[in-house]
Design a protein around this motif. Structure first.
Motif, PDB file in Angstrom:
ATOM      1  N   ASN A  30       1.184  -1.319  -0.305  1.00  0.00           N
ATOM      2  CA  ASN A  30      -0.252   0.309  -0.335  1.00  0.00           C
ATOM      3  C   ASN A  30       0.781   0.905  -0.197  1.00  0.00           C
ATOM      4  O   ASN A  30       0.588   2.327  -0.594  1.00  0.00           O
ATOM      5  N   LEU A  31       1.343   0.807   0.879  1.00  0.00           N
ATOM      6  CA  LEU A  31       2.931   2.028   0.917  1.00  0.00           C
ATOM      7  C   LEU A  31       3.714   2.580  -0.638  1.00  0.00           C
ATOM      8  O   LEU A  31       3.727   3.410  -1.275  1.00  0.00           O
ATOM      9  N   ALA A  32       3.882   1.788  -1.349  1.00  0.00           N
ATOM     10  CA  ALA A  32       4.505   1.527  -2.134  1.00  0.00           C
ATOM     11  C   ALA A  32       3.701   1.740  -3.631  1.00  0.00           C
ATOM     12  O   ALA A  32       3.852   3.389  -4.118  1.00  0.00           O
ATOM     13  N   ALA A  33       2.335   2.027  -3.225  1.00  0.00           N
ATOM     14  CA  ALA A  33       1.440   2.212  -4.605  1.00  0.00           C
ATOM     15  C   ALA A  33       1.588   3.226  -4.488  1.00  0.00           C
ATOM     16  O   ALA A  33       0.791   4.432  -5.623  1.00  0.00           O
ATOM     17  N   ALA A  34       1.340   4.349  -3.275  1.00  0.00           N
ATOM     18  CA  ALA A  34       1.089   5.553  -2.596  1.00  0.00           C
ATOM     19  C   ALA A  34       2.256   6.229  -3.047  1.00  0.00           C
ATOM     20  O   ALA A  34       1.365   6.920  -3.901  1.00  0.00           O
ATOM     21  N   ILE A  35       3.243   5.953  -2.954  1.00  0.00           N
ATOM     22  CA  ILE A  35       4.042   6.921  -3.506  1.00  0.00           C
ATOM     23  C   ILE A  35       3.949   6.642  -4.745  1.00  0.00           C
ATOM     24  O   ILE A  35       4.532   7.710  -5.568  1.00  0.00           O
ATOM     25  N   VAL A  36       4.287   6.106  -5.399  1.00  0.00           N
ATOM     26  CA  VAL A  36       4.136   6.010  -6.969  1.00  0.00           C
ATOM     27  C   VAL A  36       3.222   6.831  -7.416  1.00  0.00           C
ATOM     28  O   VAL A  36       3.500   7.805  -8.691  1.00  0.00           O
ATOM     29  N   THR A  37       1.821   6.777  -7.006  1.00  0.00           N
ATOM     30  CA  THR A  37       0.985   6.963  -7.686  1.00  0.00           C
ATOM     31  C   THR A  37       0.917   8.289  -7.462  1.00  0.00           C
ATOM     32  O   THR A  37       0.314   9.811  -8.319  1.00  0.00           O
ATOM     33  N   ILE A  38       1.030   9.353  -6.300  1.00  0.00           N
ATOM     34  CA  ILE A  38       1.416  10.418  -5.237  1.00  0.00           C
ATOM     35  C   ILE A  38       2.988  11.195  -6.696  1.00  0.00           C
ATOM     36  O   ILE A  38       2.711  12.220  -7.379  1.00  0.00           O
ATOM     37  N   GLU A  39       4.567  10.479  -6.987  1.00  0.00           N
ATOM     38  CA  GLU A  39       4.912  10.838  -8.058  1.00  0.00           C
ATOM     39  C   GLU A  39       4.382  10.827  -9.053  1.00  0.00           C
ATOM     40  O   GLU A  39       4.906  12.037 -10.162  1.00  0.00           O
ATOM     41  N   ALA A  40       3.134   9.584  -9.753  1.00  0.00           N
ATOM     42  CA  ALA A  40       3.108  10.186 -11.131  1.00  0.00           C
ATOM     43  C   ALA A  40       2.617  11.242 -11.379  1.00  0.00           C
ATOM     44  O   ALA A  40       2.366  12.175 -12.286  1.00  0.00           O
ATOM     45  N   ARG A  41       1.395  11.541 -10.454  1.00  0.00           N
ATOM     46  CA  ARG A  41       0.441  12.614 -10.263  1.00  0.00           C
ATOM     47  C   ARG A  41       1.345  14.207 -10.460  1.00  0.00           C
ATOM     48  O   ARG A  41       1.001  15.240 -11.303  1.00  0.00           O
ATOM     49  N   LYS A  42       2.249  13.628 -10.006  1.00  0.00           N
ATOM     50  CA  LYS A  42       3.113  14.847  -9.927  1.00  0.00           C
ATOM     51  C   LYS A  42       3.951  15.069 -11.699  1.00  0.00           C
ATOM     52  O   LYS A  42       3.165  15.823 -11.848  1.00  0.00           O
ATOM     53  N   ARG A  43       4.452  14.324 -11.697  1.00  0.00           N
ATOM     54  CA  ARG A  43       4.480  14.306 -13.062  1.00  0.00           C
ATOM     55  C   ARG A  43       4.035  15.017 -14.182  1.00  0.00           C
ATOM     56  O   ARG A  43       4.414  16.038 -15.242  1.00  0.00           O
ATOM     57  N   ALA A  44       2.766  14.012 -14.022  1.00  0.00           N
ATOM     58  CA  ALA A  44       1.833  14.548 -14.879  1.00  0.00           C
ATOM     59  C   ALA A  44       1.517  15.890 -14.678  1.00  0.00           C
ATOM     60  O   ALA A  44       0.981  16.286 -16.346  1.00  0.00           O
ATOM     61  N   ALA A  45       1.058  16.479 -13.949  1.00  0.00           N
ATOM     62  CA  ALA A  45       0.959  17.520 -13.609  1.00  0.00           C
ATOM     63  C   ALA A  45       1.762  18.633 -13.692  1.00  0.00           C
ATOM     64  O   ALA A  45       1.543  19.912 -14.335  1.00  0.00           O
ATOM     65  N   THR A  46       3.012  18.788 -14.042  1.00  0.00           N
ATOM     66  CA  THR A  46       4.456  18.987 -14.458  1.00  0.00           C
ATOM     67  C   THR A  46       4.855  18.967 -15.872  1.00  0.00           C
ATOM     68  O   THR A  46       5.206  17.801 -16.856  1.00  0.00           O
ATOM     69  N   PRO A  47       4.847  20.123 -17.072  1.00  0.00           N
ATOM     70  CA  PRO A  47       5.331  20.080 -18.160  1.00  0.00           C
ATOM     71  C   PRO A  47       6.624  19.519 -18.276  1.00  0.00           C
ATOM     72  O   PRO A  47       7.675  19.986 -17.657  1.00  0.00           O
ATOM     73  N   SER A  48       7.265  18.810 -19.082  1.00  0.00           N
ATOM     74  CA  SER A  48       7.963  17.920 -20.079  1.00  0.00           C
ATOM     75  C   SER A  48       9.101  18.877 -19.705  1.00  0.00           C
ATOM     76  O   SER A  48       8.610  20.322 -20.405  1.00  0.00           O
ATOM     77  N   GLU A  49      10.352  18.824 -20.697  1.00  0.00           N
ATOM     78  CA  GLU A  49      10.906  20.319 -20.959  1.00  0.00           C
ATOM     79  C   GLU A  49      10.173  19.624 -22.394  1.00  0.00           C
ATOM     80  O   GLU A  49      10.866  20.542 -23.230  1.00  0.00           O
TER      81      GLU A  49
END
Length: 52
Positions: A30-49
Motif C-alpha cells: 500500500n505504501l509503495a502504491a501510494a508513493i508511485v501514485t503521488i509521484e506519477a500525478r506530480k509528473r503528469a501535472a508538471t510540463p516536461s522539457e
C-alpha cells in the motif's frame, strides 16, 4: 480499472520501505502504491522539457 505490477528492489531499500510502512500502520504494498501514485500525478501535472 486497477493495474497490477511486480518490482524487484534491493534489500536495503526494502528494509527502509518496510520500516516506513510500519510507522504509517499500512502494508508495504500500500505504501509503495501510494508513493508511485503521488509521484506519477506530480509528473503528469508538471510540463516536461519537451513541451516547454
Amino acid at each position: 480499472m486497477t493495474k497490477r505490477l511486480t518490482i524487484s528492489i534491493e534489500d536495503d531499500v526494502y528494509d527502509v520501505l518496510e520500516k516506513w510502512a510500519d510507522e504509517e500502520v499500512r502494508t508495504l504494498a500500500n505504501l509503495a502504491a501510494a508513493i508511485v501514485t503521488i509521484e506519477a500525478r506530480k509528473r503528469a501535472a508538471t510540463p516536461s522539457e519537451d513541451t516547454k
